[in-house]
Design a protein around this motif. Structure first.
Motif, short mmCIF file in Angstrom:
data_model
loop_
_atom_site.label_atom_id
_atom_site.label_comp_id
_atom_site.label_asym_id
_atom_site.label_seq_id
_atom_site.Cartn_x
_atom_site.Cartn_y
_atom_site.Cartn_z
N LYS A 29 0.81 -1.21 0.00
CA LYS A 29 0.00 0.00 0.00
C LYS A 29 0.85 1.27 0.00
O LYS A 29 0.57 2.22 -0.73
CB LYS A 29 -0.94 0.01 1.21
CG LYS A 29 -1.87 1.20 1.24
CD LYS A 29 -2.84 1.10 2.40
CE LYS A 29 -3.78 2.28 2.38
NZ LYS A 29 -4.77 2.18 3.46
N ASP A 30 1.93 1.28 0.80
CA ASP A 30 2.74 2.49 0.89
C ASP A 30 3.56 2.77 -0.37
O ASP A 30 4.19 3.82 -0.49
CB ASP A 30 3.61 2.50 2.14
CG ASP A 30 4.66 1.40 2.17
OD1 ASP A 30 4.77 0.62 1.20
OD2 ASP A 30 5.37 1.33 3.18
N ASP A 31 3.52 1.86 -1.35
CA ASP A 31 4.15 2.13 -2.65
C ASP A 31 3.24 2.95 -3.57
O ASP A 31 3.65 3.37 -4.65
CB ASP A 31 4.51 0.81 -3.35
CG ASP A 31 5.62 0.08 -2.62
OD1 ASP A 31 6.64 0.73 -2.28
OD2 ASP A 31 5.48 -1.13 -2.38
N ASN A 32 1.97 3.16 -3.14
CA ASN A 32 1.02 4.05 -3.82
C ASN A 32 0.72 3.66 -5.26
O ASN A 32 0.59 4.52 -6.14
CB ASN A 32 1.51 5.51 -3.75
CG ASN A 32 1.56 6.01 -2.34
OD1 ASN A 32 0.60 5.85 -1.58
ND2 ASN A 32 2.69 6.57 -1.95
N THR A 112 -1.02 -3.78 3.54
CA THR A 112 0.04 -2.97 4.15
C THR A 112 1.30 -3.79 4.39
O THR A 112 2.38 -3.24 4.52
CB THR A 112 -0.41 -2.36 5.48
OG1 THR A 112 -0.68 -3.42 6.41
CG2 THR A 112 -1.63 -1.48 5.30
N GLU A 127 -4.18 -0.19 8.66
CA GLU A 127 -3.47 1.03 8.35
C GLU A 127 -1.98 0.72 8.38
O GLU A 127 -1.55 -0.22 9.05
CB GLU A 127 -3.79 2.12 9.38
CG GLU A 127 -5.25 2.52 9.39
CD GLU A 127 -5.72 3.10 8.07
OE1 GLU A 127 -4.95 3.89 7.46
OE2 GLU A 127 -6.83 2.74 7.63
N GLU A 128 -1.20 1.49 7.65
CA GLU A 128 0.25 1.29 7.71
C GLU A 128 0.74 1.49 9.13
O GLU A 128 0.22 2.30 9.87
CB GLU A 128 0.98 2.29 6.80
CG GLU A 128 0.97 1.88 5.38
CD GLU A 128 -0.01 2.68 4.54
OE1 GLU A 128 0.36 3.00 3.43
OE2 GLU A 128 -1.12 2.96 4.97
#
Length: 129
Positions: A29-32, A112, A127-128
């Motif tokens: 997810k945090d790689d968008n 995540t 969530e992250e």
């Protein structure tokens, strides 16, 4: 641009191990990117109950053989080259026979990274951290 190798990801917290499987989460997810990408190994001679109520998943079998049984529905054989798409949040049992199965998996929404199945086979929305 993001460049990662499977081997490098295996050496990090991106490798998540459970009783019946392990998953190397190469894109999260945090790689968008709007989805996550994983290489998952389903251990030989195991059965895993899965019900992704919060995610859609597409799975491509790269090696090994087994089957997917939709709860209350059909059972489909899995072998290299098989793609199955859980487009209806399908509750199912995933089984590997005779050897490990290696699968390439895409999730939407993206994971995540540390999710594991709960008692109902569900990945919670996280969530992250």
């Amino acid at each position: 641009m993001i460049v990662r190798t499977l081997e490098n990801c295996r050496q990090t917290k991106r490798r998540v191990v459970a009783e019946n499987w392990e998953s190397v989460r190469m894109l999260l997810k945090d790689d968008n990117m709007g989805f996550s990408f994983h290489i998952t190994t389903i251990y030989a001679d195991t059965e895993t109950h899965i019900h992704y109520q919060n995610h859609l998943e597409s799975v491509f079998c790269m090696s090994g053989e087994g089957e997917i049984e939709v709860v209350g529905g059909k059972t489909y054989p899995i072998k290299p080259g098989t793609l199955y798409i859980l487009d209806q949040h399908d509750e199912h049992f995933l089984r590997a026979y005779g050897g490990d199965m290696t699968m390439a998996c895409v999730f939407n929404p993206p994971l995540t990274g540390q999710e594991t199945h709960d008692q109902n086979g569900v990945y919670p929305l996280m969530e992250e951290t």
